[in-house]
Write an enzyme that holds these catalytic residues in place. Structure first.
Site, PDB file in Angstrom:
ATOM      1  N   ASP A 145       0.848  -1.191   0.000  1.00  0.00           N
ATOM      2  CA  ASP A 145       0.000   0.000   0.000  1.00  0.00           C
ATOM      3  C   ASP A 145       0.889   1.247   0.000  1.00  0.00           C
ATOM      4  O   ASP A 145       1.986   1.216  -0.561  1.00  0.00           O
ATOM      5  CB  ASP A 145      -0.937  -0.031   1.213  1.00  0.00           C
ATOM      6  CG  ASP A 145      -2.283   0.618   0.934  1.00  0.00           C
ATOM      7  OD1 ASP A 145      -2.305   1.829   0.658  1.00  0.00           O
ATOM      8  OD2 ASP A 145      -3.319  -0.071   0.994  1.00  0.00           O
ATOM      9  N   HIS A 220      -3.678   6.142   3.407  1.00  0.00           N
ATOM     10  CA  HIS A 220      -4.397   4.947   2.949  1.00  0.00           C
ATOM     11  C   HIS A 220      -3.776   3.666   3.497  1.00  0.00           C
ATOM     12  O   HIS A 220      -4.474   2.781   4.020  1.00  0.00           O
ATOM     13  CB  HIS A 220      -4.407   4.930   1.419  1.00  0.00           C
ATOM     14  CG  HIS A 220      -5.292   3.899   0.801  1.00  0.00           C
ATOM     15  ND1 HIS A 220      -4.887   2.593   0.612  1.00  0.00           N
ATOM     16  CD2 HIS A 220      -6.554   3.973   0.311  1.00  0.00           C
ATOM     17  CE1 HIS A 220      -5.865   1.915   0.029  1.00  0.00           C
ATOM     18  NE2 HIS A 220      -6.887   2.727  -0.177  1.00  0.00           N
ATOM     19  N   SER A 548     -11.136  -0.903  -0.676  1.00  0.00           N
ATOM     20  CA  SER A 548      -9.842  -0.844   0.019  1.00  0.00           C
ATOM     21  C   SER A 548      -9.998  -1.125   1.504  1.00  0.00           C
ATOM     22  O   SER A 548      -9.066  -1.592   2.159  1.00  0.00           O
ATOM     23  CB  SER A 548      -9.204   0.540  -0.146  1.00  0.00           C
ATOM     24  OG  SER A 548      -8.560   0.670  -1.379  1.00  0.00           O
TER      25      SER A 548
END
Length: 780
Positions: A145, A220, A548
């Protein structure tokens, strides 16, 4: 290495052709994939890299030029390399013996608390140590990620954590604001970053735009890592909302971060060459689970023409489960990505937590929407038609009129005009509105953080507001956090990508659904908490939505299952998740699809919503090993020589290629082109505590299809752990291009092992009646 050099016999001719033809001058990054590496005492990664350089040198004038063109040598768990090539050079390498695929690297996009209690994984000690805290110490989860914010409470050591698992070979790499001695611990045991591909495309990273290290600039990766394996952290909240003890699915599992996605204008960009390098090292490091919340939207490329497919295939070979997000391109059909049959693909749904926000109009009438509003707001209603051309709330249609002190009411659609919430939020802020009421279809409104106080409301209430006189007095009260056990939860997200798979329709994708809407997890305090780059607020926790977020939920559950059942294969773990999933909501009704009143089907949620507690004891499993995918590879056009290179073992394709994908031992059963009576084969293995047991079948027929199972009763014993059964599908209607949905469930009175049954009857083209025998062959 002797086997590897077989490819050179064809290079002389290929090189001659290369030198004779016009050479393309436009260069791109290509990935050259060579297949499996035999892991034995003679394997030397340096020799593998040297071989890659020699192979690359054959399409350059010198070894020095080839060395400059080489970005990565994949040498630990599979063989290949990434290099900057023109189309002519790529074509020569593609036609070289021993090369399985050559493909241009593409850019992949990111797919972007209470959820664990909602799924039954509570911290209740009444009946002993909770499942989440009794498993996981021996499992390492690799997160591919945007990196990690290591200072977060989510990545502190859990009490009593011992050293890293003995098989762990990874490390923490130093970089900008990332000191391994300070940032890494018994929880965060690995941190690497990969940027050659990104910098090759976009130039050197600027210090004010990113961290040249595993530290997370965008937030994220911190969020997904926290969701999967975050340690318990008290007082987690976003501006007072969703407060409680935050934790990941496997709080005691170890975390290894592989930063492959980087900030480009605050968007997360992941190049395939960087992703494949991370897969190679993560598998060599010794991770047990890989979680990847990114992907490519359709059209999809052939398998082994994708970094995700290659990396996850070799992970499967090593017993490592890979979990992917399904994508945010819904609700259109066949929008799902990451559809290979050796990994897990996850859809997104909501849970029973809401953020109700009251509106009082003219001191007489209350309306209720969804929001994350912290202050009491008083203003007057502003009907968009007076301030925007055609009533369309975007910058282009704005009449440049101030809305100071006004609460703007905007609709998400007006006739054929569609308005995005973000566009309305942006222009409302520019117009200096006090707040925005955004009107959406029934069941769609979901709270979201914005740069302006934002309230989302359904179209019935929104229409009533629209009919009120302009400048009617309005009050908006602070939002609340509410757990409504009577609400329709879970509900499938509107944005979640749908099946069927556009490249392999005989495998149901997505596999399963998990919470992915307004998930509270750790965040990078330097990253904007909303989608707006000029949002200067700093938060340590954030509520965001996307597949996600659903992906790491399943990754955390997989880590628990891997710890509880260390000898289960990735296919066995996937089977346990799929066959124990549920497809009814808390009220016993079908799981709804957001923005509609229709019940979901397998293209929305796969087999259903994940049920982690039941997955620990599924009763029976559909297992698969590498050799079980050989039929699939043969059906996709790979030669026996290529399959041997892929799998690392000799293989033989069936003499008759009619052996269909639907006979591969997948836990869901899909026949995408049923023209006549067809028989499907499946094999189940008993993994329950009781070794001598009997299971009975029950079937729900897809519309227009008769389904017969033989045998109808399965007997298991210590000497008979595996039993095969056959499903015969007989079309009862003339149809073309329409799917029907059913199921087969095996039960011993305690376990319920349910497989979705997805069938498309395609016999409306006038073909002569045929039939398939039990092996899937066609009989004329």
């Amino acid at each position: 290495m002797a086997d590897s050099f077989r490819c050179f016999w064809g290079l002389s001719l290929s090189l001659s052709l290369y030198l004779m033809q016009p050479i393309s001058t436009t260069s791109h990054v290509y990935i050259v994939y060579l297949g499996h590496i035999h892991k034995n005492h003679t394997h030397d990664p340096f020799l593998t890299s040297d071989f890659h350089l020699q192979l690359l040198t054959n399409v350059f004038h010198s070894k020095e030029e080839a060395n400059q063109a080489m970005l990565y040598s994949y040498k630990h768990t599979f063989s290949g390399f990434a290099a900057t090539l023109n189309a002519s050079q790529a074509a020569v390498l593609k036609n070289t013996r021993g090369v399985i695929s050559v493909f241009e690297s593409k850019v992949l996009q990111l797919h972007t608390t209470r959820s664990w209690d909602f799924m039954g994984l509570t911290l209740d000690y009444t009946h002993g140590t909770p499942l989440q805290l009794s498993h996981g110490d021996d499992v390492v989860v690799g997160i591919l990620d945007t990196g990690v914010w290591p200072d977060s409470a989510s990545f502190a050591e859990e009490p009593g954590m011992g050293p890293a698992p003995k098989n762990w070979k990874g490390k923490c790499n130093a970089g900008k604001e990332f000191n391994p001695k300070k940032e890494c611990n018994k929880k965060l045991i690995g941190a690497r970053y990969y940027l050659k591909g990104f910098e090759g495309r976009y130039g050197k990273i600027k210090s004010h735009e990113e961290y040249k290290s595993a530290r997370d600039f965008l937030g994220h990766g911190t969020h997904t890592a926290s969701t999967a394996v975050g340690s318990r952290a008290k007082h987690a909240t976003l501006f007072g909302f969703a407060g409680g003890i935050a934790r990941g699915g496997a709080p005691r599992a170890r975390l290894a971060v592989y930063k492959v996605c980087w900030s480009k204008d605050f968007d997360g960009i992941c190049t395939e060459e960087d992703v494949l390098a991370a897969f190679d090292e993560a598998l060599s490091d010794g991770v047990h689970v890989i979680s990847a919340s990114f992907g490519k939207s359709p059209p999809l490329r052939a398998f082994f023409g994708s970094s995700a497919d290659i990396g996850s295939f070799h992970a499967m070979q090593l017993g490592v489960s890979v979990v992917f997000s399904g994508g945010n391109d819904g609700p259109e059909l066949s929008s799902v990505g990451n559809v290979n049959p050796w990994s897990i693909c996850v859809a997104a749904s909501d849970m029973d937590r809401r953020f109700p926000t009251k509106i009082l109009v003219d001191r007489t009438t209350f309306f209720v929407g969804e929001g994350l509003i912290t202050n009491h707001i008083i203003g007057v209603l502003a009907n968009a038609k007076y301030y925007f051309s055609g009533g369309i709330c975007n910058t282009r249609n704005w009449k440049n009129v101030s809305l100071s002190g006004m609460v703007l009411v905007c609709f998400s659609n007006d006739g054929d005009q569609v308005v995005k919430s973000e566009d309305a939020e942006y222009v409302a802020r520019r117009a200096k509105a006090a707040a925005l009421i955004f009107v959406q279809p029934l069941t769609r409104p979901v709270a979201a953080l914005s740069i302006i106080p934002l309230l989302r409301i359904d179209s019935i209430q929104g229409t009533k507001l629209l009919l009120l006189p302009n400048c009617t007095k309005v009050e908006i009260f602070p939002s609340e956090t509410a757990l409504k056990r009577s609400s329709p939860a879970p509900m499938v997200s509107d944005f979640s990508s749908r099946g069927p798979s556009s490249i392999s329709p005989d495998f149901l994708k997505p596999d399963i659904s998990a919470p992915g809407i307004n998930i509270l997890a750790a965040w990078s305090p330097n990253a904007p908490p909303s989608v707006f780059t000029d949002d200067n607020r700093s938060v340590h926790w954030n509520l965001i939505s996307g597949t996600s977020m659903s992906c790491p939920h399943v990754s955390g559950i997989v880590a628990l299952l891997k710890s509880a059942h260390p000898h289960w294969s990735p296919a066995a773990i996937r089977s346990a998740l799929i066959t124990t999933a549920y497809n009814i909501d808390m009220n016993g009704d079908g799981i709804l699809v957001e923005a509609s009143q229709k019940s979901s089907d397998p293209f929305d949620i796969g087999s259903g919503h994940v049920n982690p507690v039941q997955a620990f004891d599924p009763g029976l499993i559909y297992d698969m090993k590498t050799r079980d995918y050989i039929v699939f590879l043969c059906n996709n056009g790979y030669s026996e020589e290529e399959i041997e290179a892929l799998c690392g073992e000799s293989s033989r394709c069936p003499e008759r290629h009619e052996l269909a994908d639907w006979n591969i031992n997948y836990p869901s059963i899909t026949v995408s082109d049923l023209k006549c009576t067809t028989t499907v084969k499946r094999t189940l293995r008993n993994v329950g505590r009781i070794k001598t047991t009997i299971y009975f079948a029950s079937i729900v027929n897809p519309n227009g299809v008769d389904v017969f199972v033989w045998p109808k009763i399965l007997f298991f014993s210590p000497l008979r752990e595996q039993v095969t059964y056959y499903l015969t599908l007989k079309p009862l209607k003339i149809s073309q291009g329409r799917y029907g949905f059913g199921s087969i469930t095996w039960s011993d009175g305690f376990h319920k092992v349910r497989s979705p049954l997805v069938v498309q009857v395609n016999n409306g083209g006038g073909e002569e009646e045929e039939s398939h025998d039990q092996h899937g062959f066609m009989n004329m």
